[in-house]
Design an enzyme around this catalytic site. Structure first.
Site, mmCIF file in Angstrom:
data_model
loop_
_atom_site.group_PDB
_atom_site.id
_atom_site.type_symbol
_atom_site.label_atom_id
_atom_site.label_comp_id
_atom_site.label_asym_id
_atom_site.label_seq_id
_atom_site.Cartn_x
_atom_site.Cartn_y
_atom_site.Cartn_z
ATOM 1 N N TYR A 1 110.046 45.061 128.771
ATOM 2 C CA TYR A 1 110.709 44.597 127.548
ATOM 3 C C TYR A 1 112.009 45.366 127.303
ATOM 4 O O TYR A 1 113.049 44.773 126.998
ATOM 5 C CB TYR A 1 109.743 44.774 126.384
ATOM 6 C CG TYR A 1 110.220 44.250 125.046
ATOM 7 C CD1 TYR A 1 110.269 42.885 124.789
ATOM 8 C CD2 TYR A 1 110.596 45.124 124.032
ATOM 9 C CE1 TYR A 1 110.682 42.401 123.558
ATOM 10 C CE2 TYR A 1 111.011 44.655 122.789
ATOM 11 C CZ TYR A 1 111.050 43.300 122.558
ATOM 12 O OH TYR A 1 111.469 42.834 121.327
ATOM 13 N N LYS B 1 115.749 43.831 127.156
ATOM 14 C CA LYS B 1 116.527 43.928 125.919
ATOM 15 C C LYS B 1 117.784 44.778 126.108
ATOM 16 O O LYS B 1 118.816 44.513 125.466
ATOM 17 C CB LYS B 1 115.657 44.485 124.804
ATOM 18 C CG LYS B 1 114.530 43.538 124.366
ATOM 19 C CD LYS B 1 115.072 42.214 123.852
ATOM 20 C CE LYS B 1 113.990 41.351 123.225
ATOM 21 N NZ LYS B 1 114.513 40.070 122.711
#
Length: 234
Positions: free
Chosen positions: A141, A145
């Site tokens: 993640y 991001k």
């Protein structure tokens, strides 16, 4: 004047709050999500997987044919598949990268052409403070991001002369279904927030609305943390 606004991941949480913000502003909001669910008042909703570039291209083309050039694209769709890196499967890695980073690129690429032709528009990526503070179990993640920041800044320079802005909003701990899944870790993270409260989806929506508005036309390539001071501007 009513704008054509596209919001991905609009079925719930932050995406739904962002869609509701623009609906309240009187804009024509096109929602995109896997379920196809959307807040009341959306002009149209598409059920699609943003990791499918063809599906994204077709939906954006149909939206432009019906509502005209895209004025604002909020690239929000994302998933988490948390796990310590040593035990993270290839599937956990690839699914998050495909949705959170590949899907973001596909959405931006599909929407920006009409903005460039119109010589105006805003692309806003919803990232996270995860890559700035380090969260165990979120290597996939955080990588995705963080990638949005590099993507946004490259695009910002490519389209700045055409009046198109590209920015990033990085939420901290926000009260959504995704953070509920954190369990006890959510309380630990909440204790780290200087403002002493977990954020609401509306806190993020307001900042997105600002970046899409006339007051922010001279802001591009920026990363705005909406986190109650947790990352302190990273």
């Amino acid at each position: 004047m009513s704008r054509h606004v596209i919001v991905t991941g609009a079925s719930r949480g932050i995406g739904a709050a962002i869609a509701e913000f623009f609906i309240h502003e009187g804009d024509r909001v096109v929602a995109m999500s896997r379920s196809g669910d959307a807040p009341d008042g959306c002009a149209k909703s598409f059920a699609l997987d943003v990791a499918d570039s063809r599906a994204v291209n077709e939906a954006v083309k149909a939206a432009i044919e019906e509502f005209g050039p895209v004025g604002v694209a909020v690239v929000n769709a994302g998933v988490t598949r948390d796990g310590l890196a040593m035990r993270m499967s290839d599937e956990q890695w690839h699914e998050v990268i495909a949705t959170d980073l590949d899907g973001a690129f596909y959405t931006a690429r599909a929407t920006m052409a009409s903005m460039v032709r119109a010589r105006t528009g805003s692309i806003i990526f919803i990232s996270s403070i995860s890559p700035f503070v380090g969260v165990p179990g979120q290597a996939n993640y955080a990588a995705a991001k963080a990638g949005l920041v590099g993507l946004a800044r490259s695009l910002a320079k490519e389209v700045a002369a055409r009046g198109v802005t590209v920015n990033v909003v990085a939420p901290g701990l926000i009260d959504t279904d995704m953070t509920t899944d954190l369990g006890a870790a959510k309380d630990t993270m909440a204790a780290m927030i200087p403002m002493g409260r977990i954020g609401q989806p509306s806190d993020v929506a307001g900042v997105v609305g600002f970046l899409a508005g006339n007051q922010a036309r001279y802001i591009t390539g920026a990363v705005l943390c909406v986190d109650g001071g947790m990352a302190m501007g990273h």
